[in-house]
Design a protein around this motif. Sequence first.
Motif, PDB file in Angstrom:
ATOM      1  N   GLY A 172       0.813  -1.211   0.000  1.00  0.00           N
ATOM      2  CA  GLY A 172       0.000   0.000   0.000  1.00  0.00           C
ATOM      3  C   GLY A 172       0.843   1.256   0.000  1.00  0.00           C
ATOM      4  O   GLY A 172       0.476   2.274  -0.610  1.00  0.00           O
ATOM      5  N   ILE A 173       1.989   1.194   0.678  1.00  0.00           N
ATOM      6  CA  ILE A 173       2.906   2.346   0.702  1.00  0.00           C
ATOM      7  C   ILE A 173       3.452   2.608  -0.697  1.00  0.00           C
ATOM      8  O   ILE A 173       3.450   3.747  -1.185  1.00  0.00           O
ATOM      9  N   PHE A 177       2.671   6.039  -3.497  1.00  0.00           N
ATOM     10  CA  PHE A 177       3.608   6.846  -4.291  1.00  0.00           C
ATOM     11  C   PHE A 177       3.354   6.639  -5.779  1.00  0.00           C
ATOM     12  O   PHE A 177       3.401   7.594  -6.570  1.00  0.00           O
ATOM     13  N   ARG A 178       3.062   5.398  -6.183  1.00  0.00           N
ATOM     14  CA  ARG A 178       2.826   5.120  -7.599  1.00  0.00           C
ATOM     15  C   ARG A 178       1.656   5.938  -8.143  1.00  0.00           C
ATOM     16  O   ARG A 178       1.698   6.424  -9.285  1.00  0.00           O
ATOM     17  N   LYS A 179       0.626   6.124  -7.325  1.00  0.00           N
ATOM     18  CA  LYS A 179      -0.557   6.860  -7.772  1.00  0.00           C
ATOM     19  C   LYS A 179      -0.249   8.325  -8.084  1.00  0.00           C
ATOM     20  O   LYS A 179      -1.001   8.971  -8.826  1.00  0.00           O
ATOM     21  N   ARG A 180       0.826   8.842  -7.515  1.00  0.00           N
ATOM     22  CA  ARG A 180       1.211  10.231  -7.791  1.00  0.00           C
ATOM     23  C   ARG A 180       2.203  10.348  -8.936  1.00  0.00           C
ATOM     24  O   ARG A 180       2.579  11.458  -9.309  1.00  0.00           O
ATOM     25  N   ALA A 225       5.683  -8.570  -5.992  1.00  0.00           N
ATOM     26  CA  ALA A 225       4.366  -7.955  -5.815  1.00  0.00           C
ATOM     27  C   ALA A 225       4.479  -6.485  -5.445  1.00  0.00           C
ATOM     28  O   ALA A 225       3.573  -5.696  -5.739  1.00  0.00           O
ATOM     29  N   LEU A 226       5.586  -6.095  -4.820  1.00  0.00           N
ATOM     30  CA  LEU A 226       5.783  -4.688  -4.468  1.00  0.00           C
ATOM     31  C   LEU A 226       6.000  -3.830  -5.714  1.00  0.00           C
ATOM     32  O   LEU A 226       5.832  -2.608  -5.666  1.00  0.00           O
ATOM     33  N   PHE A 227       6.375  -4.467  -6.822  1.00  0.00           N
ATOM     34  CA  PHE A 227       6.570  -3.752  -8.091  1.00  0.00           C
ATOM     35  C   PHE A 227       5.294  -3.754  -8.937  1.00  0.00           C
ATOM     36  O   PHE A 227       5.349  -3.393 -10.119  1.00  0.00           O
ATOM     37  N   ASP A 228       4.164  -4.159  -8.375  1.00  0.00           N
ATOM     38  CA  ASP A 228       2.915  -4.164  -9.137  1.00  0.00           C
ATOM     39  C   ASP A 228       2.658  -2.793  -9.761  1.00  0.00           C
ATOM     40  O   ASP A 228       2.783  -1.756  -9.102  1.00  0.00           O
ATOM     41  N   GLY A 229       2.312  -2.804 -11.042  1.00  0.00           N
ATOM     42  CA  GLY A 229       2.070  -1.559 -11.749  1.00  0.00           C
ATOM     43  C   GLY A 229       3.288  -1.043 -12.485  1.00  0.00           C
ATOM     44  O   GLY A 229       3.180  -0.142 -13.321  1.00  0.00           O
ATOM     45  N   PHE A 230       4.447  -1.626 -12.193  1.00  0.00           N
ATOM     46  CA  PHE A 230       5.691  -1.237 -12.859  1.00  0.00           C
ATOM     47  C   PHE A 230       6.186  -2.389 -13.725  1.00  0.00           C
ATOM     48  O   PHE A 230       5.975  -3.558 -13.405  1.00  0.00           O
ATOM     49  N   LEU A 260      23.719 -13.385   3.256  1.00  0.00           N
ATOM     50  CA  LEU A 260      22.618 -12.422   3.316  1.00  0.00           C
ATOM     51  C   LEU A 260      22.333 -11.958   1.898  1.00  0.00           C
ATOM     52  O   LEU A 260      23.181 -11.320   1.269  1.00  0.00           O
ATOM     53  N   ARG A 261      21.147 -12.271   1.404  1.00  0.00           N
ATOM     54  CA  ARG A 261      20.814 -11.949   0.015  1.00  0.00           C
ATOM     55  C   ARG A 261      19.922 -10.717  -0.058  1.00  0.00           C
ATOM     56  O   ARG A 261      18.880 -10.645   0.591  1.00  0.00           O
ATOM     57  N   ILE A 262      20.357  -9.768  -0.847  1.00  0.00           N
ATOM     58  CA  ILE A 262      19.581  -8.556  -1.129  1.00  0.00           C
ATOM     59  C   ILE A 262      19.348  -8.502  -2.630  1.00  0.00           C
ATOM     60  O   ILE A 262      20.311  -8.527  -3.412  1.00  0.00           O
ATOM     61  N   ASP A 263      18.095  -8.462  -3.058  1.00  0.00           N
ATOM     62  CA  ASP A 263      17.765  -8.352  -4.480  1.00  0.00           C
ATOM     63  C   ASP A 263      17.311  -6.938  -4.793  1.00  0.00           C
ATOM     64  O   ASP A 263      16.739  -6.247  -3.933  1.00  0.00           O
ATOM     65  N   GLY A 264      17.587  -6.510  -6.014  1.00  0.00           N
ATOM     66  CA  GLY A 264      17.187  -5.176  -6.432  1.00  0.00           C
ATOM     67  C   GLY A 264      16.624  -5.162  -7.828  1.00  0.00           C
ATOM     68  O   GLY A 264      16.867  -6.089  -8.630  1.00  0.00           O
ATOM     69  N   GLY A 265      15.838  -4.124  -8.120  1.00  0.00           N
ATOM     70  CA  GLY A 265      15.265  -3.965  -9.441  1.00  0.00           C
ATOM     71  C   GLY A 265      14.848  -2.532  -9.691  1.00  0.00           C
ATOM     72  O   GLY A 265      14.729  -1.733  -8.759  1.00  0.00           O
ATOM     73  N   VAL A 266      14.643  -2.234 -10.960  1.00  0.00           N
ATOM     74  CA  VAL A 266      14.165  -0.913 -11.385  1.00  0.00           C
ATOM     75  C   VAL A 266      12.894  -1.115 -12.178  1.00  0.00           C
ATOM     76  O   VAL A 266      12.890  -1.825 -13.194  1.00  0.00           O
ATOM     77  N   GLY A 267      11.808  -0.509 -11.706  1.00  0.00           N
ATOM     78  CA  GLY A 267      10.529  -0.633 -12.379  1.00  0.00           C
ATOM     79  C   GLY A 267      10.154   0.636 -13.102  1.00  0.00           C
ATOM     80  O   GLY A 267      10.318   1.738 -12.569  1.00  0.00           O
ATOM     81  N   LEU A 268       9.670   0.496 -14.325  1.00  0.00           N
ATOM     82  CA  LEU A 268       9.232   1.630 -15.138  1.00  0.00           C
ATOM     83  C   LEU A 268       7.714   1.671 -15.192  1.00  0.00           C
ATOM     84  O   LEU A 268       7.064   0.643 -15.435  1.00  0.00           O
TER      85      LEU A 268
END
Length: 271
Positions: A172-173, A177-180, A225-230, A260-268
């Motif tokens: 939801g957080i 931000f995505r809505k703006r 799922a946190l990248f939904d919409g991107f 310790l695994r940290i994954d990253g991504g860039v969503g457009l």
Amino acid sequence: MTELERVPPGVDPTVPSSARVYDYLLGGKDHVAVDRAVAEKLLAVAPDTRLVARANRRFQVEAVRHLAKQGLRQFIDLGTGIPTSPSIHETVRSVNPACRVVYVDYDPVVRLHAQVLLADSPGVASIQADLRRPEDVLSDPSVTGLIDFEQPVCVLMVGVLHYVMDEEDPGGIVAAFRKRMVPGSCLVATHGMAESAPEAIAQLTMATAGTPAQARFRTRDEVLALFDGFELMEPGLVPVQDWHIGDEPHIPLLDGTPQLRIDGGVGLLRA
């Protein structure tokens, strides 16, 4: 002056801070004994965590540099952490000096450092706010004064969403931000993964339980799922040490799979 005397008013030096733990892992100087204790307990079971922290930082810098080269001129960095060079504004302004950057963190130590660092930096601002309350961030005068939400903006959530518990609704957080954001905007995010070594997760959980530094390690599907919409840019959601974009050579910081695994991504955000 003792270490505890350097702690700003309102900061409890007996409670670990995720920003200060990260600063310690990156080799900084802005941490106290409780932060070092958390980091050392993690390093005891996951000794390559310092390299993961460096890879996480490199991912962030490489991503914003690429986006600035693609024409993005506005950046909101949520959960900034204690300033580390090269900073986001230094990186993007090396591409285009017209870039505008807002740093956001709820930690008063971060705010204190930012005030000093940005004292003479027009077009760059820092606010003390909590990303768990998106409207507080989006309505802040420093944000509305610098960021034009009718134009594309890059929102960074690097190394912060795993500190948002399930009941605090991380999806939801992100959505708020995505809505703006208009099409052409981007989300840059990294997250601690449930695929990390169980010993590393257990040690970090035990050392930080009940504090603001406690983390929720999520599965790949939960993070996606946190990248939904991107739409994820290549190479998608991958370990930060493996993420790379562009033609410049990529020098690995790690051999093999870290504990310790940290994954990253860039969503457009598409139209």
